[in-house]
Design an enzyme around this catalytic site. Structure first.
Site, PDB file in Angstrom:
ATOM      1  N   LYS A 130    -130.678  82.682  28.032  1.00  0.00           N
ATOM      2  CA  LYS A 130    -130.648  82.498  26.579  1.00  0.00           C
ATOM      3  C   LYS A 130    -131.889  83.154  26.008  1.00  0.00           C
ATOM      4  O   LYS A 130    -132.892  83.292  26.709  1.00  0.00           O
ATOM      5  CB  LYS A 130    -130.671  81.005  26.225  1.00  0.00           C
ATOM      6  CG  LYS A 130    -130.137  80.696  24.849  1.00  0.00           C
ATOM      7  CD  LYS A 130    -128.634  80.660  24.843  1.00  0.00           C
ATOM      8  CE  LYS A 130    -128.055  80.488  23.474  1.00  0.00           C
ATOM      9  NZ  LYS A 130    -126.603  80.178  23.568  1.00  0.00           N
ATOM     10  N   ASP A 170    -125.376  83.842  18.940  1.00  0.00           N
ATOM     11  CA  ASP A 170    -125.481  82.383  18.861  1.00  0.00           C
ATOM     12  C   ASP A 170    -125.863  82.115  17.400  1.00  0.00           C
ATOM     13  O   ASP A 170    -125.587  82.970  16.539  1.00  0.00           O
ATOM     14  CB  ASP A 170    -126.535  81.855  19.859  1.00  0.00           C
ATOM     15  CG  ASP A 170    -126.461  80.339  20.055  1.00  0.00           C
ATOM     16  OD1 ASP A 170    -125.600  79.881  20.807  1.00  0.00           O
ATOM     17  OD2 ASP A 170    -127.247  79.598  19.422  1.00  0.00           O
TER      18      ASP A 170
HETATM   19  P1  NDP Z   1    -123.637  80.206  13.191  1.00  0.00           P
HETATM   20  O1  NDP Z   1    -124.985  80.713  12.882  1.00  0.00           O
HETATM   21  O2  NDP Z   1    -122.461  81.094  12.983  1.00  0.00           O
HETATM   22  O3  NDP Z   1    -123.352  78.863  12.403  1.00  0.00           O
HETATM   23  C1  NDP Z   1    -124.163  77.754  12.555  1.00  0.00           C
HETATM   24  C2  NDP Z   1    -123.674  76.650  11.627  1.00  0.00           C
HETATM   25  O4  NDP Z   1    -124.362  75.448  11.953  1.00  0.00           O
HETATM   26  C3  NDP Z   1    -123.967  76.931  10.162  1.00  0.00           C
HETATM   27  O5  NDP Z   1    -123.016  76.307   9.361  1.00  0.00           O
HETATM   28  C4  NDP Z   1    -125.344  76.294   9.986  1.00  0.00           C
HETATM   29  O6  NDP Z   1    -125.652  75.900   8.665  1.00  0.00           O
HETATM   30  C5  NDP Z   1    -125.210  75.069  10.874  1.00  0.00           C
HETATM   31  N1  NDP Z   1    -126.546  74.716  11.400  1.00  0.00           N
HETATM   32  C6  NDP Z   1    -127.319  75.451  12.209  1.00  0.00           C
HETATM   33  N2  NDP Z   1    -128.484  74.831  12.466  1.00  0.00           N
HETATM   34  C7  NDP Z   1    -128.424  73.676  11.779  1.00  0.00           C
HETATM   35  C8  NDP Z   1    -129.321  72.601  11.643  1.00  0.00           C
HETATM   36  N3  NDP Z   1    -130.515  72.582  12.266  1.00  0.00           N
HETATM   37  N4  NDP Z   1    -128.929  71.545  10.871  1.00  0.00           N
HETATM   38  C9  NDP Z   1    -127.721  71.557  10.245  1.00  0.00           C
HETATM   39  N5  NDP Z   1    -126.841  72.565  10.325  1.00  0.00           N
HETATM   40  C10 NDP Z   1    -127.186  73.593  11.087  1.00  0.00           C
HETATM   41  O7  NDP Z   1    -123.712  79.725  14.728  1.00  0.00           O
HETATM   42  P2  NDP Z   1    -122.512  79.479  15.759  1.00  0.00           P
HETATM   43  O8  NDP Z   1    -121.329  78.959  15.044  1.00  0.00           O
HETATM   44  O9  NDP Z   1    -122.406  80.675  16.608  1.00  0.00           O
HETATM   45  O10 NDP Z   1    -123.149  78.324  16.684  1.00  0.00           O
HETATM   46  C11 NDP Z   1    -122.937  76.942  16.419  1.00  0.00           C
HETATM   47  C12 NDP Z   1    -123.175  76.150  17.688  1.00  0.00           C
HETATM   48  O11 NDP Z   1    -122.265  76.578  18.704  1.00  0.00           O
HETATM   49  C13 NDP Z   1    -124.560  76.290  18.327  1.00  0.00           C
HETATM   50  O12 NDP Z   1    -124.903  75.074  18.948  1.00  0.00           O
HETATM   51  C14 NDP Z   1    -124.341  77.356  19.393  1.00  0.00           C
HETATM   52  O13 NDP Z   1    -125.305  77.278  20.418  1.00  0.00           O
HETATM   53  C15 NDP Z   1    -122.970  76.961  19.882  1.00  0.00           C
HETATM   54  N6  NDP Z   1    -122.205  77.986  20.583  1.00  0.00           N
HETATM   55  C16 NDP Z   1    -121.972  79.211  20.027  1.00  0.00           C
HETATM   56  C17 NDP Z   1    -121.206  80.131  20.683  1.00  0.00           C
HETATM   57  C18 NDP Z   1    -120.844  81.444  20.081  1.00  0.00           C
HETATM   58  O14 NDP Z   1    -120.076  82.177  20.704  1.00  0.00           O
HETATM   59  N7  NDP Z   1    -121.316  81.791  18.910  1.00  0.00           N
HETATM   60  C19 NDP Z   1    -120.675  79.869  22.032  1.00  0.00           C
HETATM   61  C20 NDP Z   1    -120.915  78.520  22.505  1.00  0.00           C
HETATM   62  C21 NDP Z   1    -121.665  77.642  21.794  1.00  0.00           C
HETATM   63  P3  NDP Z   1    -126.722  76.750   7.797  1.00  0.00           P
HETATM   64  O15 NDP Z   1    -126.030  78.011   7.442  1.00  0.00           O
HETATM   65  O16 NDP Z   1    -127.041  75.881   6.639  1.00  0.00           O
HETATM   66  O17 NDP Z   1    -127.907  76.970   8.712  1.00  0.00           O
HETATM   67  O1  2IT Z   2    -123.778  79.246  24.025  1.00  0.00           O
HETATM   68  C1  2IT Z   2    -123.017  80.189  24.358  1.00  0.00           C
HETATM   69  O2  2IT Z   2    -122.215  80.086  25.294  1.00  0.00           O
HETATM   70  C2  2IT Z   2    -123.067  81.424  23.553  1.00  0.00           C
HETATM   71  N1  2IT Z   2    -123.797  81.480  22.579  1.00  0.00           N
HETATM   72  C3  2IT Z   2    -122.228  82.599  23.954  1.00  0.00           C
HETATM   73  C4  2IT Z   2    -122.870  83.363  25.075  1.00  0.00           C
HETATM   74  C5  2IT Z   2    -122.209  84.672  25.432  1.00  0.00           C
HETATM   75  O3  2IT Z   2    -122.803  85.366  26.274  1.00  0.00           O
HETATM   76  O4  2IT Z   2    -121.139  85.001  24.930  1.00  0.00           O
END
Ligand code: NDP
Ligand code: 2IT
Length: 450
Positions: A130, A170
């Site tokens: 990461k 992420d």
């Molecule tokens: P994005 O940046 O696309 O979206 C994040 C969302 O979560 C936004 O709505 C944001 O709101 C909110 N958010 C982030 N931080 C906070 C906080 N501290 N408090 C409240 N709201 C918060 O990220 P992703 O959708 O990609 O990621 C979301 C989660 O999923 C994370 O935990 C990530 O690690 C996990 N994840 C992501 C993957 C991926 O492929 N993208 C894969 C597996 C897991 P705001 O805009 O107001 O900050």
């Molecule tokens: O938390 C996760 O699994 C991710 N943000 C996606 C990682 C990836 O390599 O696609």
């Protein structure tokens, strides 16, 4: 947990905490895994002799670097950045990059550690890593984000490569950032290669990568319900977040016949009792993906919805909760509230969104609790499929990727059932931890003292 296992866990954790003081998120993630796998370790002398747990909780390396960039006004800014290369026993390092002001070494170590087990569960040859920075992309112009990404890659490019380490997105790192990062890598190394995943479709990205984490989370939830002879169809769902994972979790849940009633961002949550159908979701996608707007604007467009500033959606009575925003966004009290309101399933789209006490409460209550490392593995799984497509120089159809994604999520569910079934049903936390652990531990044993 028996007294002997408990003692061994506490002994291990006190050493880990001493070695990594103040890294509270990392402690939390390790404790959860160690609680699950300690019986397996105590049962196998070879794991103890090889210090498997001690080695698995120590990253292979952490690269820390300064990223200097300049604003549109010509002011110099500096941020801190990291790449935590945790474990490459079963494949090249793989895992996302997070750009958010809260990013620190503890958060990236917890995420890198989780990634090792998650990637193992997918069945694909991927190690865990990461990275990211405390840079805040919010409010920055496209050109500022581009200059930051270019400066970030000037250091990172030395440490990554298609067979070494393959980053992805992420929080705060989406298509725009991956494209800038890819462009700069290509310029620096003069190679066109699948060094990042989540790329644009024009330059090697996979169909369905954008949707994969959210879709996969709902597929996993459906597998849990099916195992009990039920389905997500007809259920009421609370989703948190409104980013990449949340939007596509909401989309798939709706497509499977559930009714999604909440979305959120760090400003608060919206509650639409009529349901956020696909048409309303198209508005949110445009709001969030194109205009980078805020979720409260939903209420301006759909006045019958409510906006609750500064609050999280867990107060709304629902059958299914899909936390898809960030770590520790379901507190112990919120877990109690969800249970008190009769929640039947909590399936984690985000990484470690539930505090440990909350997770224990869900397991004890016997509800379906899908932990992030199993439930959100669809994203990295399709990243793995993107790597396969890149190395064969072919692009698969959306249907083919979706079919593989569904198969992988069903296999992960099967692995949880194999390793987590007890008198109370399936403990998906234990199942995913033990299932992910064994493959990595056995690879480490086979490699000897490295
Ligand atoms: P994005 O940046 O696309 O979206 C994040 C969302 O979560 C936004 O709505 C944001 O709101 C909110 N958010 C982030 N931080 C906070 C906080 N501290 N408090 C409240 N709201 C918060 O990220 P992703 O959708 O990609 O990621 C979301 C989660 O999923 C994370 O935990 C990530 O690690 C996990 N994840 C992501 C993957 C991926 O492929 N993208 C894969 C597996 C897991 P705001 O805009 O107001 O900050
Ligand atoms: O938390 C996760 O699994 C991710 N943000 C996606 C990682 C990836 O390599 O696609």
């Amino acid at each position: 947990m028996s007294a002997a296992v408990n003692d061994a866990v506490e002994h291990f954790m006190s050493g880990l905490i001493k070695l990594n003081p103040a890294e509270t998120e990392f402690h939390q993630a390790v404790r959860e895994v160690v609680q699950s796998v300690m019986p397996v370790v105590l049962d196998k002398k070879a794991y103890q002799d090889a210090q498997i747990l001690e080695r698995m909780t120590e990253p292979d390396r952490i690269v820390i670097f300064r990223v200097t960039w300049d604003t549109d006004e010509g002011q110099i800014r500096a941020n801190r950045a990291w790449r935590v290369q945790f474990n490459n026993s079963i494949g090249p390092y793989k895992g996302g990059l997070r750009f958010h002001p809260s990013v620190n070494q503890s958060i990236l170590k917890f995420l890198g550690f989780e990634q090792v087990f998650k990637n193992s569960l997918t069945g694909l040859p991927m190690g865990g890593a990461k990275g990211g920075s405390n840079f805040n992309p919010k409010g920055k112009s496209d050109r500022e984000v581009m200059r930051f990404c270019q400066s970030f890659m000037i250091e990172l490019h030395r440490h990554i490569g298609k067979d070494t380490d393959v980053p992805a997105g992420d929080i705060g790192v989406g298509a725009r950032e991956i494209s800038y990062l890819f462009g700069q890598f290509k310029r620096l190394e003069n190679v066109f290669t699948g060094v990042l995943t989540g790329k644009g479709l024009e330059f090697g990205g996979s169909l369905l990568r954008k949707e994969a984490t959210g879709y996969g989370c709902v597929y996993f939830c459906e597998n849990m319900f099916k195992h009990r002879g039920e389905s997500v169809a007809g259920k009421k769902v609370a989703v948190s977040g409104s980013g990449n994972v949340a939007l596509y979790a909401a989309e798939k849940a709706t497509e499977l016949g559930a009714k999604v009633v909440t979305l959120s961002d760090s400003g608060g949550f919206i509650h639409d009792p009529d349901g956020i159908d696909l048409e309303k979701l198209a508005f949110v996608k445009e709001l969030k993906e194109e205009r980078r707007g805020r979720i409260h604007e939903y209420k301006d467009r759909f006045p019958s919805a409510e906006f609750h500033a500064g609050q999280r959606p867990w107060v709304v009575p629902v059958d299914i909760a899909l936390p898809c925003a960030t770590q520790n966004e379901i507190s112990a009290d919120e877990a109690k509230t969800l249970l008190g309101n009769g929640v039947q399933a909590v399936c984690e789209g985000a990484n470690m969104p539930t505090v440990l006490e909350g997770a224990h409460a869900f397991i004890q209550a016997g509800i379906l609790f899908g932990p992030g490392k199993a439930a959100n593995a669809g994203g990295v799984a399709v990243s793995g499929l993107e790597q396969t497509q890149n190395s064969t120089r072919l692009s698969w159809s959306r249907e083919r990727v979706d079919e593989r994604l569904q198969e992988i999520m069903a296999n992960i569910h099967g692995s949880c059932v194999d390793h987590g079934t007890n008198g109370n049903g399936v403990d998906y936390v234990r199942g995913s931890n033990v299932g992910g652990f064994i493959k990595v531990a056995d690879a480490m044993l086979a490699h000897g003292a490295v």
